[in-house]
Design a protein around this motif. Sequence first.
Motif, PDB file in Angstrom:
ATOM      1  N   LEU A 169      -7.392  -8.826   0.024  1.00  0.00           N
ATOM      2  CA  LEU A 169      -7.729  -7.692   0.131  1.00  0.00           C
ATOM      3  C   LEU A 169      -9.223  -7.399   0.395  1.00  0.00           C
ATOM      4  N   LYS A 170      -9.736  -8.143  -0.255  1.00  0.00           N
ATOM      5  CA  LYS A 170     -11.270  -7.902  -0.199  1.00  0.00           C
ATOM      6  C   LYS A 170     -11.707  -8.524   1.168  1.00  0.00           C
ATOM      7  N   MET A 219      -7.538   0.666   0.606  1.00  0.00           N
ATOM      8  CA  MET A 219      -6.445   1.298   0.228  1.00  0.00           C
ATOM      9  C   MET A 219      -6.134   3.037   0.108  1.00  0.00           C
ATOM     10  N   ALA A 220      -7.599   3.430   0.449  1.00  0.00           N
ATOM     11  CA  ALA A 220      -7.782   4.903   0.554  1.00  0.00           C
ATOM     12  C   ALA A 220      -7.254   5.244   1.918  1.00  0.00           C
ATOM     13  N   GLY A 221      -6.674   6.698   2.191  1.00  0.00           N
ATOM     14  CA  GLY A 221      -6.493   7.270   3.280  1.00  0.00           C
ATOM     15  C   GLY A 221      -7.739   7.400   4.240  1.00  0.00           C
ATOM     16  N   GLY A 224       1.127   7.057  -4.512  1.00  0.00           N
ATOM     17  CA  GLY A 224       0.078   6.165  -4.218  1.00  0.00           C
ATOM     18  C   GLY A 224      -1.205   7.177  -4.130  1.00  0.00           C
ATOM     19  N   VAL A 225      -1.863   7.039  -5.356  1.00  0.00           N
ATOM     20  CA  VAL A 225      -3.066   7.995  -5.395  1.00  0.00           C
ATOM     21  C   VAL A 225      -4.386   7.315  -5.319  1.00  0.00           C
ATOM     22  N   PHE A 226      -4.578   5.957  -5.587  1.00  0.00           N
ATOM     23  CA  PHE A 226      -5.944   5.327  -5.516  1.00  0.00           C
ATOM     24  C   PHE A 226      -7.059   6.241  -6.261  1.00  0.00           C
ATOM     25  N   THR A 227      -8.135   6.491  -5.525  1.00  0.00           N
ATOM     26  CA  THR A 227      -9.039   7.348  -6.148  1.00  0.00           C
ATOM     27  C   THR A 227      -9.094   8.785  -5.875  1.00  0.00           C
ATOM     28  N   ASN A 282       0.502   3.348   6.782  1.00  0.00           N
ATOM     29  CA  ASN A 282       0.387   1.862   7.314  1.00  0.00           C
ATOM     30  C   ASN A 282       1.634   1.412   7.876  1.00  0.00           C
ATOM     31  N   THR A 283       2.053   2.158   8.443  1.00  0.00           N
ATOM     32  CA  THR A 283       3.430   1.861   9.239  1.00  0.00           C
ATOM     33  C   THR A 283       3.420   1.157  10.554  1.00  0.00           C
ATOM     34  N   LEU A 284       1.912   0.637  11.194  1.00  0.00           N
ATOM     35  CA  LEU A 284       1.867  -0.248  11.990  1.00  0.00           C
ATOM     36  C   LEU A 284       0.910  -1.454  11.612  1.00  0.00           C
ATOM     37  N   TRP A 285       0.495  -1.265  10.414  1.00  0.00           N
ATOM     38  CA  TRP A 285      -0.103  -2.570   9.762  1.00  0.00           C
ATOM     39  C   TRP A 285      -1.104  -3.272  10.624  1.00  0.00           C
TER      40      TRP A 285
END
Length: 257
Positions: free
Chosen positions: A19-20, A71-73, A97-100, A200-203
């Motif tokens: 992820l990083k 992970m943020a929108g 899924g909230v994240f920050t 994220n539905t096209l990833w």
Amino acid sequence: MEGLDNPFLQNLNAVVDILKEKNEYVKVHGKSLLKNDALYKYILETTVYPREHECLREIRLATEEHPLALMAGSPDEVQLLQMLLKVLNAKSAIEIGVFTGYSLLATALALPEDGKIIAIDAVREFYEIGLPSIEKAGMTHKIDFRESTALPVLDQLLSEEKNEGAFDFIFVDADKDNYLNYHERAVKLVRIGGIIAYDNTLWSGAVAALPDEPLPEFDRMFAEHAKKFNTAMVADARVEVSQLSIADGVTLCRRVA
């Protein structure tokens, strides 16, 4: 993130290095399927940032320093969701899924003064990064934050008959392998005419990769989850579907039955 005693976070740590690395790419190119970086920058600077609430900007900038910032929108996506909420005259929402809290605060700002949003995330420590800005914006009275994985909370909501069809809008941006499980619950919780938005539905475009195309195993795995989900949505007569190429791919489902 080290030392946080949270099973979800321990699972997340298993892929944190990947992820990083992906996050470094996002920092350079932005979270968009647009291949023209200058065009994406133009969109943000011309139509997004000038209207971005001060407290949203604070969360966005704080999130950019986080190792899992991807992970943020994305800001353009969140701006679209705010408009959808207003078009719907939404008063009740769920965020999985909230994240920050960037998209969460945007939702709270779009809801009327008596609006409510149930916000679900397994890691409260992430949410607390944005909480001071949410408090500064005066939006905490609209938010019911629940530190949990999502399925137990959704099942608990559905155990009360009053919650069926009670929500105007649901935003899903959590573990992708559970999207179909979330959908089965969300489509019962959202009202007829309400909208469920899936991120994220096209990833990163990996859903269209050829079988022999070089692709990190991480991306291939999540692309398969996305493809399975997208196929299921087209076959679901309970919803109308629109697949958007904004951000990392957003699928909008409008409940019709």
